[in-house]
Design a protein around this motif. Structure first.
Motif, PDB file in Angstrom:
ATOM      1  N   ASP A 270      36.899 -50.077   1.745  1.00  0.00           N
ATOM      2  CA  ASP A 270      36.388 -50.370   2.807  1.00  0.00           C
ATOM      3  C   ASP A 270      35.975 -49.104   3.931  1.00  0.00           C
ATOM      4  N   PHE A 271      34.501 -48.836   3.778  1.00  0.00           N
ATOM      5  CA  PHE A 271      34.310 -47.659   4.517  1.00  0.00           C
ATOM      6  C   PHE A 271      32.611 -47.515   4.583  1.00  0.00           C
TER       7      PHE A 271
ATOM      8  N   HIS B 194      22.260 -40.161  -1.230  1.00  0.00           N
ATOM      9  CA  HIS B 194      23.826 -39.418  -1.437  1.00  0.00           C
ATOM     10  C   HIS B 194      24.611 -40.182  -2.359  1.00  0.00           C
ATOM     11  N   VAL B 195      25.502 -39.681  -2.653  1.00  0.00           N
ATOM     12  CA  VAL B 195      26.565 -40.293  -3.745  1.00  0.00           C
ATOM     13  C   VAL B 195      27.799 -40.193  -3.259  1.00  0.00           C
ATOM     14  N   LEU B 196      28.611 -41.024  -2.999  1.00  0.00           N
ATOM     15  CA  LEU B 196      30.074 -40.809  -2.607  1.00  0.00           C
ATOM     16  C   LEU B 196      30.694 -41.802  -3.247  1.00  0.00           C
TER      17      LEU B 196
ATOM     18  N   LEU C 255      29.789 -45.072   5.923  1.00  0.00           N
ATOM     19  CA  LEU C 255      28.934 -43.537   6.463  1.00  0.00           C
ATOM     20  C   LEU C 255      27.963 -43.759   7.349  1.00  0.00           C
ATOM     21  N   THR C 256      28.089 -42.728   8.294  1.00  0.00           N
ATOM     22  CA  THR C 256      27.030 -42.816   9.364  1.00  0.00           C
ATOM     23  C   THR C 256      25.811 -42.130   8.857  1.00  0.00           C
TER      24      THR C 256
ATOM     25  N   ALA D  68      24.156 -37.483   9.148  1.00  0.00           N
ATOM     26  CA  ALA D  68      23.896 -36.519   8.056  1.00  0.00           C
ATOM     27  C   ALA D  68      22.529 -36.643   7.281  1.00  0.00           C
TER      28      ALA D  68
END
Lengths: 139, 139
Positions: B89-90, B110-112, B92-93, B96
């Motif tokens: 549960d997250f 991107h990869v997180l 990213l803004t 960036a």
DNA sequence: TTGAGTGCAAAGGATTTGCAGGTTC
DNA sequence: GAACCTGCAAATCCTTTGCACTCAA
């Protein structure tokens, strides 16, 4: 863990870089002759399990390594064409990792990598493929 | 782009999963005999360039794919031991990526990925190695 | 019909492993 | 001196490529 020539050289090489570096490149910086590629792999694995270095990835999945500095975590963009890395001004909140800890996960870490085509590769039809591997950018 | 049996099967397989899946596993879900591994690689590459699927990575650098749903981006933890994925549960803004665009980067992505050892693998000395790859548990 | 898509085999690149010999503590 | 490290060679794993054949449009 013992202090050996290859390891010292490797730490120095890592220290000289400002961002994540490929193993290939580290090998070149350390000196192809002074240390076997395999040794670099093994040392980096050892360093990683000690928390001394952190791993990240190129767009094609190959690894990059960087020293775990005390100055907080830094993220990078890596160019899809030339592989050059560039720091990104961004930081991640701890919320996510915290919630995972609550769920019962341990040894939590994360990888955040930004990808894109850098300005330099924008127009060049033939991207600077080997740039990320090139040693001492010649001047 | 043509509609072929392997492609349809592949989209279905991707649809059935709730998280990123390994190519190996997709191959099994689609049916080892009904489609060659190579075809899966090629189709996923094609899908990716169409923006239909998104790629992420296992802790060892191998790829995972997931359908790009319209419901916004989801991130996952992947267990370092068994490879099982679990949504996190997250979010990213956009800051960036926006700043990268300003710097002149294009084709930004991107990869997180979060990593950790899942509760189930915590005690088991012998981790469920193949869990992430296992297909319909052969009743 | 015809070119995109597929399967098979084989190549390629990154990373790992085995083992004998060398080096650090 | 013993354990740890290293180098070299070879194995492995994942992914890509070449080529002839097939099939969707």
């Amino acid at each position: 863990m013992r202090v050996t020539k290859p390891r010292v050289a490797l730490v120095e090489a890592l220290f000289k870089q400002e961002g994540p570096v490929s193993i290939e490149r580290l090998h070149q910086v350390v000196g192809i002759k002074s240390c076997d590629l395999v040794t670099i792999y093994r040392c980096l694995a050892a360093f990683e399990s000690l928390g001394l270095v952190r791993r990240s990835y190129l767009h094609n999945g190959t690894c990059l390594y960087e020293l775990t500095t005390g100055h907080g975590r830094r993220y990078h963009v890596v160019c899809k064409e030339c592989g050059r890395t560039d720091p990104v001004d961004f930081s991640l909140t701890n919320d996510a990792e915290e919630s995972l800890r609550h769920k019962g996960y341990t040894q939590i870490s994360h990888v955040l990598e930004f990808f894109g085509v850098c300005p330099a590769c924008q127009q060049s039809a033939a991207p600077h493929r080997e740039q990320s591997v090139a040693v001492t950018p010649v001047t």
